[in-house]
Design an enzyme around this catalytic site. Structure first.
Site, PDB file in Angstrom:
ATOM      1  N   THR A  62       5.952  11.521   9.943  1.00 17.80           N
ATOM      2  CA  THR A  62       6.200  11.801   8.849  1.00 17.80           C
ATOM      3  C   THR A  62       5.388  13.298   8.063  1.00 17.80           C
ATOM      4  O   THR A  62       4.640  13.429   8.372  1.00 17.80           O
ATOM      5  CB  THR A  62       6.592  10.542   7.677  1.00 17.80           C
ATOM      6  OG1 THR A  62       6.977  10.945   6.744  1.00 17.80           O
ATOM      7  CG2 THR A  62       5.193  10.003   8.121  1.00 17.80           C
ATOM      8  N   ASP A  63       6.741  13.362   6.471  1.00  7.53           N
ATOM      9  CA  ASP A  63       5.767  14.578   6.297  1.00  7.53           C
ATOM     10  C   ASP A  63       4.420  14.099   5.013  1.00  7.53           C
ATOM     11  O   ASP A  63       3.934  14.523   4.949  1.00  7.53           O
ATOM     12  CB  ASP A  63       7.144  15.365   5.000  1.00  7.53           C
ATOM     13  CG  ASP A  63       7.192  14.818   4.409  1.00  7.53           C
ATOM     14  OD1 ASP A  63       7.393  13.351   4.245  1.00  7.53           O
ATOM     15  OD2 ASP A  63       8.388  14.762   3.376  1.00  7.53           O
ATOM     16  N   GLU A  64       4.638  12.372   5.045  1.00  2.89           N
ATOM     17  CA  GLU A  64       3.702  11.906   3.861  1.00  2.89           C
ATOM     18  C   GLU A  64       2.705  11.927   4.317  1.00  2.89           C
ATOM     19  O   GLU A  64       1.604  11.902   3.551  1.00  2.89           O
ATOM     20  CB  GLU A  64       4.515  10.309   4.444  1.00  2.89           C
ATOM     21  CG  GLU A  64       5.542  10.204   3.670  1.00  2.89           C
ATOM     22  CD  GLU A  64       5.646   8.360   2.868  1.00  2.89           C
ATOM     23  OE1 GLU A  64       5.032   7.834   2.233  1.00  2.89           O
ATOM     24  OE2 GLU A  64       7.390   8.698   2.723  1.00  2.89           O
ATOM     25  N   TYR A 119       0.904   3.431   4.279  1.00  2.00           N
ATOM     26  CA  TYR A 119       1.702   3.653   5.382  1.00  2.00           C
ATOM     27  C   TYR A 119       1.386   4.973   6.500  1.00  2.00           C
ATOM     28  O   TYR A 119       1.008   5.725   7.129  1.00  2.00           O
ATOM     29  CB  TYR A 119       3.546   4.092   4.596  1.00  2.00           C
ATOM     30  CG  TYR A 119       4.741   4.389   6.358  1.00  2.00           C
ATOM     31  CD1 TYR A 119       4.566   4.166   6.605  1.00  2.00           C
ATOM     32  CD2 TYR A 119       4.661   5.556   5.200  1.00  2.00           C
ATOM     33  CE1 TYR A 119       5.770   4.864   7.466  1.00  2.00           C
ATOM     34  CE2 TYR A 119       5.727   6.158   5.879  1.00  2.00           C
ATOM     35  CZ  TYR A 119       6.144   5.788   6.948  1.00  2.00           C
ATOM     36  OH  TYR A 119       6.536   7.127   8.065  1.00  2.00           O
ATOM     37  N   LYS A 173      -0.278   6.084   9.580  1.00  2.00           N
ATOM     38  CA  LYS A 173       1.659   7.605  10.153  1.00  2.00           C
ATOM     39  C   LYS A 173       0.337   8.605  10.478  1.00  2.00           C
ATOM     40  O   LYS A 173       0.327   9.224  11.568  1.00  2.00           O
ATOM     41  CB  LYS A 173       2.078   8.092   9.997  1.00  2.00           C
ATOM     42  CG  LYS A 173       3.424   6.910   9.491  1.00  2.00           C
ATOM     43  CD  LYS A 173       3.890   6.324  11.085  1.00  2.00           C
ATOM     44  CE  LYS A 173       4.889   8.100  11.247  1.00  2.00           C
ATOM     45  NZ  LYS A 173       5.917   6.748  12.516  1.00  2.00           N
TER      46      LYS A 173
HETATM   47  P1  NAD Z   1      12.912   1.484  10.672  1.00  2.00           P
HETATM   48  O1  NAD Z   1      12.126   0.791   9.975  1.00  2.00           O
HETATM   49  O2  NAD Z   1      14.234   1.662  10.236  1.00  2.00           O
HETATM   50  O3  NAD Z   1      13.094   1.122  12.193  1.00  2.00           O
HETATM   51  C1  NAD Z   1      11.602   0.460  12.394  1.00  2.00           C
HETATM   52  C2  NAD Z   1      12.214   0.196  14.298  1.00  2.00           C
HETATM   53  O4  NAD Z   1      10.473   0.240  15.396  1.00  2.00           O
HETATM   54  C3  NAD Z   1      13.052  -1.062  13.947  1.00  2.00           C
HETATM   55  O5  NAD Z   1      13.813  -1.557  14.919  1.00  2.00           O
HETATM   56  C4  NAD Z   1      11.643  -2.382  14.572  1.00  2.00           C
HETATM   57  O6  NAD Z   1      12.510  -3.614  14.869  1.00  2.00           O
HETATM   58  C5  NAD Z   1      11.218  -1.821  15.219  1.00  2.00           C
HETATM   59  N1  NAD Z   1       9.339  -1.916  15.778  1.00  2.00           N
HETATM   60  C6  NAD Z   1       8.982  -2.262  14.375  1.00  2.00           C
HETATM   61  N2  NAD Z   1       7.034  -2.508  14.617  1.00  2.00           N
HETATM   62  C7  NAD Z   1       7.168  -2.896  16.272  1.00  2.00           C
HETATM   63  C8  NAD Z   1       6.751  -3.379  17.392  1.00  2.00           C
HETATM   64  N3  NAD Z   1       5.495  -3.665  17.204  1.00  2.00           N
HETATM   65  N4  NAD Z   1       7.438  -2.887  18.553  1.00  2.00           N
HETATM   66  C9  NAD Z   1       8.636  -2.824  18.896  1.00  2.00           C
HETATM   67  N5  NAD Z   1       9.315  -2.131  17.914  1.00  2.00           N
HETATM   68  C10 NAD Z   1       8.766  -1.776  16.452  1.00  2.00           C
HETATM   69  O7  NAD Z   1      12.178   2.647  10.675  1.00  2.00           O
HETATM   70  P2  NAD Z   1      13.252   4.465  10.016  1.00  2.00           P
HETATM   71  O8  NAD Z   1      13.435   4.456   9.014  1.00  2.00           O
HETATM   72  O9  NAD Z   1      14.499   4.219  11.308  1.00  2.00           O
HETATM   73  O10 NAD Z   1      11.770   5.215  10.492  1.00  2.00           O
HETATM   74  C11 NAD Z   1      11.615   6.111  12.468  1.00  2.00           C
HETATM   75  C12 NAD Z   1      10.832   6.428  12.450  1.00  2.00           C
HETATM   76  O11 NAD Z   1      10.509   8.010  11.903  1.00  2.00           O
HETATM   77  C13 NAD Z   1       9.419   6.524  11.776  1.00  2.00           C
HETATM   78  O12 NAD Z   1       8.141   6.099  13.605  1.00  2.00           O
HETATM   79  C14 NAD Z   1       8.928   6.755  10.233  1.00  2.00           C
HETATM   80  O13 NAD Z   1       7.975   6.684  10.415  1.00  2.00           O
HETATM   81  C15 NAD Z   1       9.338   7.674  11.189  1.00  2.00           C
HETATM   82  N6  NAD Z   1      10.000   8.410   9.556  1.00  2.00           N
HETATM   83  C16 NAD Z   1      10.541   8.424   8.943  1.00  2.00           C
HETATM   84  C17 NAD Z   1      11.732   8.609   7.868  1.00  2.00           C
HETATM   85  C18 NAD Z   1      12.978   7.869   7.063  1.00  2.00           C
HETATM   86  O14 NAD Z   1      13.046   9.014   6.317  1.00  2.00           O
HETATM   87  N7  NAD Z   1      13.179   6.342   7.696  1.00  2.00           N
HETATM   88  C19 NAD Z   1      11.296  10.190   7.691  1.00  2.00           C
HETATM   89  C20 NAD Z   1      10.413  11.302   8.598  1.00  2.00           C
HETATM   90  C21 NAD Z   1       9.491  10.389  10.189  1.00  2.00           C
HETATM   91  O1  DAU Z   2       9.214  11.512   3.218  1.00  2.00           O
HETATM   92  C1  DAU Z   2       9.390  10.507   4.494  1.00  2.00           C
HETATM   93  C2  DAU Z   2       9.339   9.072   4.570  1.00  2.00           C
HETATM   94  O2  DAU Z   2      10.512   9.046   3.566  1.00  2.00           O
HETATM   95  C3  DAU Z   2       9.311   8.352   5.517  1.00  2.00           C
HETATM   96  O3  DAU Z   2       7.956   8.423   6.087  1.00  2.00           O
HETATM   97  C4  DAU Z   2       9.204   6.680   5.265  1.00  2.00           C
HETATM   98  O4  DAU Z   2       9.810   5.978   6.780  1.00  2.00           O
HETATM   99  C5  DAU Z   2      11.099   6.555   4.031  1.00  2.00           C
HETATM  100  O5  DAU Z   2      10.390   5.269   3.904  1.00  2.00           O
HETATM  101  C6  DAU Z   2      10.531   7.575   2.963  1.00  2.00           C
HETATM  102  O6  DAU Z   2       9.787   6.957   1.939  1.00  2.00           O
HETATM  103  P1  DAU Z   2       9.659   7.119   0.373  1.00  2.00           P
HETATM  104  O7  DAU Z   2       8.750   6.200   0.657  1.00  2.00           O
HETATM  105  O8  DAU Z   2       9.544   8.535  -0.099  1.00  2.00           O
HETATM  106  O9  DAU Z   2      11.154   6.194   0.265  1.00  2.00           O
HETATM  107  P2  DAU Z   2      11.963   5.877  -1.119  1.00  2.00           P
HETATM  108  O10 DAU Z   2      13.307   5.364  -0.073  1.00  2.00           O
HETATM  109  O11 DAU Z   2      10.953   4.019  -1.078  1.00  2.00           O
HETATM  110  O12 DAU Z   2      11.964   6.423  -2.196  1.00  2.00           O
HETATM  111  C7  DAU Z   2      12.220   7.180  -2.283  1.00  2.00           C
HETATM  112  C8  DAU Z   2      11.945   7.994  -3.542  1.00  2.00           C
HETATM  113  O13 DAU Z   2      12.583   6.551  -4.333  1.00  2.00           O
HETATM  114  C9  DAU Z   2      10.078   7.646  -4.052  1.00  2.00           C
HETATM  115  O14 DAU Z   2       9.893   8.494  -4.659  1.00  2.00           O
HETATM  116  C10 DAU Z   2      10.347   6.105  -4.611  1.00  2.00           C
HETATM  117  C11 DAU Z   2      11.564   5.552  -5.650  1.00  2.00           C
HETATM  118  N1  DAU Z   2      12.170   4.747  -5.385  1.00  2.00           N
HETATM  119  C12 DAU Z   2      12.123   3.901  -4.053  1.00  2.00           C
HETATM  120  C13 DAU Z   2      13.244   2.922  -4.313  1.00  2.00           C
HETATM  121  C14 DAU Z   2      12.841   1.833  -3.414  1.00  2.00           C
HETATM  122  C15 DAU Z   2      12.176   3.744  -6.656  1.00  2.00           C
HETATM  123  O15 DAU Z   2      12.122   4.565  -7.627  1.00  2.00           O
HETATM  124  N2  DAU Z   2      13.291   3.119  -6.504  1.00  2.00           N
HETATM  125  C16 DAU Z   2      13.080   2.252  -5.955  1.00  2.00           C
HETATM  126  O16 DAU Z   2      13.556   0.810  -5.690  1.00  2.00           O
END
Ligand code: NAD
Ligand code: DAU
Length: 350
Positions: A130-132, A156, A160
């Site tokens: 992730t970019d975080e 988190y 990562k």
């Molecule tokens: P998600 O939470 O939707 O899915 C995570 C999946 O991992 C689920 O299916 C869960 O059951 C599985 N899992 C969790 N713990 C596990 C374990 N111990 N063993 C086996 N499986 C397990 O996540 P996502 O949003 O699809 O993110 C996927 C990946 O991409 C993550 O590594 C996250 O850090 C990264 N990522 C997410 C975003 C985003 O915006 N969502 C952005 C950049 C990177």
């Molecule tokens: O940047 C990549 C990341 O983006 C991934 O690595 C994470 O897995 C993914 O969850 C996401 O993280 P954020 O914290 O940026 O996403 P989230 O959707 O939780 O929140 C987006 C923005 O909105 C953040 O600034 C917090 C705000 N927010 C979020 C929620 C859930 C609110 O204001 N209200 C809310 O209820």
């Protein structure tokens, strides 16, 4: 080509499984997922009858199980997405994030190293990050590049960042062929409705309040999930071992502006009066340690591998809203908890 994809029942993972199977007829996928609250096998319903797809329920924190899986299968590569992914949950319970994101990643790295020792040619361990990990940016100031120093703030992002360091350590110490990508915020179909966009779509749909953290000034760089899956496919096949690639949409939005845009789209789609959804907006206590701004410089990926986002945010958000409105059953399955019965109902006894 037999690939192990972890976390394939989650949001991005399900798109990645679909992408590899659709784009590569010679590809077989084993999807390893423990089905936490975020895992939903209904996300992959359309692939269940594909003989090239197999689901294995298992936990990456279980080193013995992971080792056995590698000894029983000759995986050409791993695309590792399994993770605890929600920042708010990491603030409430950091330990689960250390277990899955750090220990789970090390278990996979170690199993791959042992299984592939002396035979690394043509193998690849792809870690999805992730970019975080880069921390936060000033308003309007700069973007994250691949050489931005790591500075994670939430449990988190700290977990990562730690996993990224282990991936590089396995490359440098054992010669494991690894590649890492760091992506910005994804949006699209099948995202668990705890994250901003699907949560707010569902709340607007059902007439519930929209909790905006702080003043809504935080900025995120949004990318359509199918463009992320396409980038992962490209980097898996054409990226260089030991390298990191940033993936992002060049698409920065202040939360407040995004929520207003979403409200306008929802009013139109639901044939409600203009401004009706905005009345649900509420400013609430800010997230602890809330990063102000993320913005990805994805020029390395563009110049070296020719990747660019395929659609604008307005188009992608419109498609996304349409998907959730057309799939109310999916949303209701998730919010009621019924989705957790899917495994027993479809895989019971297997
Ligand atoms: P998600 O939470 O939707 O899915 C995570 C999946 O991992 C689920 O299916 C869960 O059951 C599985 N899992 C969790 N713990 C596990 C374990 N111990 N063993 C086996 N499986 C397990 O996540 P996502 O949003 O699809 O993110 C996927 C990946 O991409 C993550 O590594 C996250 O850090 C990264 N990522 C997410 C975003 C985003 O915006 N969502 C952005 C950049 C990177
Ligand atoms: O940047 C990549 C990341 O983006 C991934 O690595 C994470 O897995 C993914 O969850 C996401 O993280 P954020 O914290 O940026 O996403 P989230 O959707 O939780 O929140 C987006 C923005 O909105 C953040 O600034 C917090 C705000 N927010 C979020 C929620 C859930 C609110 O204001 N209200 C809310 O209820």
């Amino acid at each position: 080509m037999h690939l192990l994809i972890t976390g394939g029942a989650g949001f991005i993972g399900s798109h990645v499984v679909r992408r590899f199977l659709r784009a590569h007829p010679g590809c077989r996928v084993t999807n390893l997922d423990s089905l936490t609250y975020a895992g939903n096998l209904a996300n992959l319903r359309d692939l269940e009858d594909d003989p090239r797809y197999r689901f294995v329920r298992g936990d990456i924190t279980d080193a013995a199980f992971v080792g056995k899986l590698f000894s029983e299968n000759d995986f050409r590569g791993v695309v590792h997405l399994a993770a605890e992914s929600h920042v708010d949950r990491s603030i409430a319970d950091p330990t689960a994030f250390v277990m899955t994101n750090v220990i789970g990643t090390v278990n996979l790295l170690d199993a791959a190293r042992r299984a592939w020792e002396g035979n690394m040619e043509g193998r690849r361990f792809y870690h999805v990050s992730t970019d975080e990990v880069y921390g936060t940016l000033e308003d309007g100031g700069g973007m994250f590049t691949e050489s931005t120093p790591y500075d994670p703030h939430s449990p988190y992002s700290a977990s990562k960042a730690s996993s990224d360091h282990f991936v590089r350590a396995y490359h440098d110490t054992y010669g494991l062929p690894v590649v890492i990508s760091n992506c910005s915020n994804n949006y699209g179909s099948h995202q668990f409705p705890e994250k901003l966009i699907p949560l707010f779509i569902n709340n607007i749909r059902t007439g519930r309040e929209l909790p905006i953290y702080g003043g809504g000034e935080n900025v995120r760089d949004w990318l359509w999930v199918e463009d992320h899956a396409r980038a992962i496919d490209l980097i898996y096949h054409e990226g260089k071992n030991g390298e990191t690639y940033n993936i992002g949409g060049h698409n920065e939005w202040r939360n407040i502006d995004l929520v207003r845009l979403l409200c306008r789209i929802m009013d139109r789609k639901l044939e409600r009066a203009e401004g009706e959804s905005e009345t649900l907006m509420r400013f609430v206590t800010d997230r602890a340690g809330h990063d102000l701004r993320y913005a990805i410089d994805a020029s390395k990926l563009k110049h070296e591998l020719g990747w660019e986002p395929s659609i604008t945010f307005e188009e992608g958000l419109e498609k996304t809203v349409e998907w959730y409105l057309a799939n109310g059953e999916w949303l209701e399955g998730v919010t009621s908890g019924a989705y957790q019965n899917y495994y027993e109902a479809h895989y019971g006894g297997r």
